[in-house]
Design a protein around this motif. Sequence first.
Motif, short mmCIF file in Angstrom:
data_model
loop_
_atom_site.label_atom_id
_atom_site.label_comp_id
_atom_site.label_asym_id
_atom_site.label_seq_id
_atom_site.Cartn_x
_atom_site.Cartn_y
_atom_site.Cartn_z
N SER A 231 27.02 0.65 -22.14
CA SER A 231 28.41 1.06 -22.14
C SER A 231 28.60 2.28 -21.26
O SER A 231 27.65 3.06 -21.04
CB SER A 231 28.89 1.36 -23.56
N SER B 265 31.66 5.45 -20.48
CA SER B 265 32.91 6.06 -20.91
C SER B 265 33.97 5.94 -19.82
O SER B 265 33.68 5.57 -18.68
CB SER B 265 32.68 7.53 -21.27
N LEU C 173 32.44 6.93 -25.96
CA LEU C 173 31.40 6.09 -26.53
C LEU C 173 31.12 6.42 -28.00
O LEU C 173 30.13 5.97 -28.56
CB LEU C 173 30.12 6.20 -25.71
N ARG D 230 31.53 2.32 -30.78
CA ARG D 230 30.90 1.26 -30.02
C ARG D 230 31.58 -0.09 -30.20
O ARG D 230 31.18 -1.06 -29.57
CB ARG D 230 29.42 1.13 -30.40
#
Length: 121
Positions: free
Chosen positions: A49, A51, A103, A106
Amino acid sequence: VQLVESGGALVQPGGSLRLSCSASGFIFVNYAMGWVRQAPGKELEWVSSISWGAVSTKYLGSVKGRFTISRDNDKNMVYLQMTSMKPEDTAVYYCVRHRGATLTDRQFDYRGQGTQVIVSS
């Protein structure tokens, strides 16, 4: 919200591949983005992931050091650069939108249709 992945292919072990995700239908810079994958017969697995401003990134332990996530907020694109690929990376890879910009959460609320990656000799 629309997320469209591309770039999946058959690649040899040790090879590299870059996945792309084109996002539309929402204000892209307001959301963290990520990638998840699903191998045959297995559950969905979070991979990485990033941001909203690309300041923070996170990776699944088994891909850390091999995969790199990035984003281009001018083009509404998310990328996953994969290197030193292994057969266990074989999966359908999905682009996801997180519920928020950072983040800390999640959880994701939208997922694309996926792109197939096969790592095999």
